[in-house]
Design an enzyme around this catalytic site. Sequence first.
Site, PDB file in Angstrom:
ATOM      1  N   TYR A 193     -26.731   0.116  54.433  1.00 19.27           N
ATOM      2  CA  TYR A 193     -25.671   1.411  54.720  1.00 19.27           C
ATOM      3  C   TYR A 193     -26.188   2.155  53.263  1.00 19.27           C
ATOM      4  O   TYR A 193     -27.558   1.339  52.439  1.00 19.27           O
ATOM      5  CB  TYR A 193     -25.098   0.113  54.126  1.00 19.27           C
ATOM      6  CG  TYR A 193     -24.828  -0.645  52.966  1.00 19.27           C
ATOM      7  CD1 TYR A 193     -25.716  -1.200  53.115  1.00 19.27           C
ATOM      8  CD2 TYR A 193     -24.673  -0.195  52.004  1.00 19.27           C
ATOM      9  CE1 TYR A 193     -25.308  -2.381  51.849  1.00 19.27           C
ATOM     10  CE2 TYR A 193     -23.889  -0.997  50.544  1.00 19.27           C
ATOM     11  CZ  TYR A 193     -24.813  -2.281  50.815  1.00 19.27           C
ATOM     12  OH  TYR A 193     -24.201  -3.549  50.050  1.00 19.27           O
ATOM     13  N   ARG A 225     -34.356   6.288  49.517  1.00 18.32           N
ATOM     14  CA  ARG A 225     -33.744   4.640  49.688  1.00 18.32           C
ATOM     15  C   ARG A 225     -33.508   4.647  51.590  1.00 18.32           C
ATOM     16  O   ARG A 225     -33.738   3.444  52.489  1.00 18.32           O
ATOM     17  CB  ARG A 225     -32.961   4.198  49.297  1.00 18.32           C
ATOM     18  CG  ARG A 225     -32.897   2.600  49.246  1.00 18.32           C
ATOM     19  CD  ARG A 225     -31.855   2.265  48.227  1.00 18.32           C
ATOM     20  NE  ARG A 225     -30.567   2.486  47.954  1.00 18.32           N
ATOM     21  CZ  ARG A 225     -30.093   2.177  47.428  1.00 18.32           C
ATOM     22  NH1 ARG A 225     -30.339   1.337  46.024  1.00 18.32           N
ATOM     23  NH2 ARG A 225     -28.927   1.997  46.992  1.00 18.32           N
ATOM     24  N   ARG A 281     -25.091  -9.379  73.785  1.00 15.13           N
ATOM     25  CA  ARG A 281     -25.414  -9.579  72.887  1.00 15.13           C
ATOM     26  C   ARG A 281     -27.394 -10.778  73.019  1.00 15.13           C
ATOM     27  O   ARG A 281     -26.946 -10.674  73.959  1.00 15.13           O
ATOM     28  CB  ARG A 281     -24.620 -11.455  72.803  1.00 15.13           C
ATOM     29  CG  ARG A 281     -25.069 -12.063  70.987  1.00 15.13           C
ATOM     30  CD  ARG A 281     -24.164 -12.314  70.637  1.00 15.13           C
ATOM     31  NE  ARG A 281     -24.346 -13.966  69.533  1.00 15.13           N
ATOM     32  CZ  ARG A 281     -25.457 -14.404  69.076  1.00 15.13           C
ATOM     33  NH1 ARG A 281     -26.096 -14.862  70.810  1.00 15.13           N
ATOM     34  NH2 ARG A 281     -26.122 -14.871  67.967  1.00 15.13           N
ATOM     35  N   LYS A 299     -31.390  -2.520  52.290  1.00 18.15           N
ATOM     36  CA  LYS A 299     -30.364  -2.304  52.018  1.00 18.15           C
ATOM     37  C   LYS A 299     -29.459  -2.489  52.870  1.00 18.15           C
ATOM     38  O   LYS A 299     -29.057  -1.843  53.712  1.00 18.15           O
ATOM     39  CB  LYS A 299     -30.026  -1.047  51.491  1.00 18.15           C
ATOM     40  CG  LYS A 299     -28.094  -1.151  50.307  1.00 18.15           C
ATOM     41  CD  LYS A 299     -28.543   0.022  49.774  1.00 18.15           C
ATOM     42  CE  LYS A 299     -26.488  -0.293  48.826  1.00 18.15           C
ATOM     43  NZ  LYS A 299     -26.285  -0.797  48.242  1.00 18.15           N
ATOM     44  N   GLU A 350     -30.458 -10.390  39.707  1.00 18.61           N
ATOM     45  CA  GLU A 350     -30.175  -9.165  40.599  1.00 18.61           C
ATOM     46  C   GLU A 350     -28.071  -9.427  40.052  1.00 18.61           C
ATOM     47  O   GLU A 350     -28.337 -10.421  39.815  1.00 18.61           O
ATOM     48  CB  GLU A 350     -30.988  -8.181  40.960  1.00 18.61           C
ATOM     49  CG  GLU A 350     -30.225  -8.221  42.108  1.00 18.61           C
ATOM     50  CD  GLU A 350     -30.571  -7.168  43.211  1.00 18.61           C
ATOM     51  OE1 GLU A 350     -31.185  -6.464  43.238  1.00 18.61           O
ATOM     52  OE2 GLU A 350     -30.598  -8.079  44.761  1.00 18.61           O
TER      53      GLU A 350
HETATM   54  N1  PMP Z   1     -28.199  -4.615  43.896  1.00 20.21           N
HETATM   55  C1  PMP Z   1     -27.776  -4.883  44.997  1.00 20.21           C
HETATM   56  C2  PMP Z   1     -27.641  -6.454  45.472  1.00 20.21           C
HETATM   57  C3  PMP Z   1     -26.565  -4.237  45.233  1.00 20.21           C
HETATM   58  O1  PMP Z   1     -25.762  -4.250  45.592  1.00 20.21           O
HETATM   59  C4  PMP Z   1     -26.618  -2.573  44.875  1.00 20.21           C
HETATM   60  C5  PMP Z   1     -25.589  -1.809  44.784  1.00 20.21           C
HETATM   61  N2  PMP Z   1     -26.174  -0.823  46.199  1.00 20.21           N
HETATM   62  C6  PMP Z   1     -27.508  -2.331  43.288  1.00 20.21           C
HETATM   63  C7  PMP Z   1     -28.463  -3.390  42.835  1.00 20.21           C
HETATM   64  C8  PMP Z   1     -27.064  -0.751  42.431  1.00 20.21           C
HETATM   65  O2  PMP Z   1     -28.273   0.674  43.194  1.00 20.21           O
HETATM   66  P1  PMP Z   1     -27.921   1.338  42.665  1.00 20.21           P
HETATM   67  O3  PMP Z   1     -28.006   1.286  42.000  1.00 20.21           O
HETATM   68  O4  PMP Z   1     -28.503   2.294  44.206  1.00 20.21           O
HETATM   69  O5  PMP Z   1     -26.041   1.411  43.588  1.00 20.21           O
END
Ligand code: PMP
Length: 284
Positions: free
Chosen positions: A31, A50, A99, A148, A180
């Site tokens: 996403y 991305r 599945r 992502k 993070e």
């Molecule tokens: N790290 C994580 C785990 C996230 O979910 C997000 C949000 N998408 C970010 C960092 C920040 O990424 P972005 O600046 O592309 O939204």
Amino acid sequence: RTVYLNGAYLPEEEAKVSIFDRGFVMGDAVYEVTSVLGGKILEFEGHMNRLARSLSELEMTCDLSREEWIEIHRELIARNNIDEGLVYLQISRGNAGDRDFHYPPAGTPPTVVLYTQAKTNLADDPKAKTGIKVISLPDLRWHRRDIKTVQLLYPSMAKMAAEAAGKNDAWFVEDGFVTEGSSNNTYIVKGNKIITRQLSHDILHGITRASLLKYAAEAQMEIEERPYTIAEAQAADEAFFTSASAFVMPVVEVDNVAIGAGKPGPVAARLREIYLEESLKAAI
Ligand code: PMP
């Protein structure tokens, strides 16, 4: 609300996806979330690049072109009268069969979903003036956080734990160092230096992060990309995080310890201003 599903614009009640879809059954989907300010899309190229990388890392394909993606975003923004808000985009591996752990045969169409969420106070977020408070939690996610995917159960649990503790969000820690935030990239400020963890498979490569570091460098600010501990964050002058929906957000407390003066600092405030100004200039 009008949403997009596999080539069609539909009222949200009519947008239906199979119960066998791998996005639903396996979390097999990627996403993006993109901000809209003044009806314009921020960081479009970054999010599309991305998305392409996430798809390729998972051997997923989707044949929509850059022009088609722009058109879908613009169409949804127009049809839903979005001045300020978000566009959510998800691509799952599809599959209407039983599945099965194995990927479906090549050529199985992915499920493509986009919808808008209207927001007020994205740019003028009151939390940017007070700052937010975080708790730390062990990073229990998988080891490809650079992709992502929609596997957001642990970040969701982390946000619930933060709320239960009376705080706003969580910072994840692995091997003693901050990776993070639950849905953002994190930074500390020491003197004139902005410190943030370097890119690897351990963190999402934030689109906001990439632009912010570029703008900060252009403003002659010093940047150091390396891991840091919670103790170092607590002893820093300032802390903040970045994400597509929060831009630059000051963090004023980590694990019950106030950072600096316990209120948003000048560096985070300036970076938020620079980021909003520059990313709006580049918006399409
Ligand atoms: N790290 C994580 C785990 C996230 O979910 C997000 C949000 N998408 C970010 C960092 C920040 O990424 P972005 O600046 O592309 O939204």
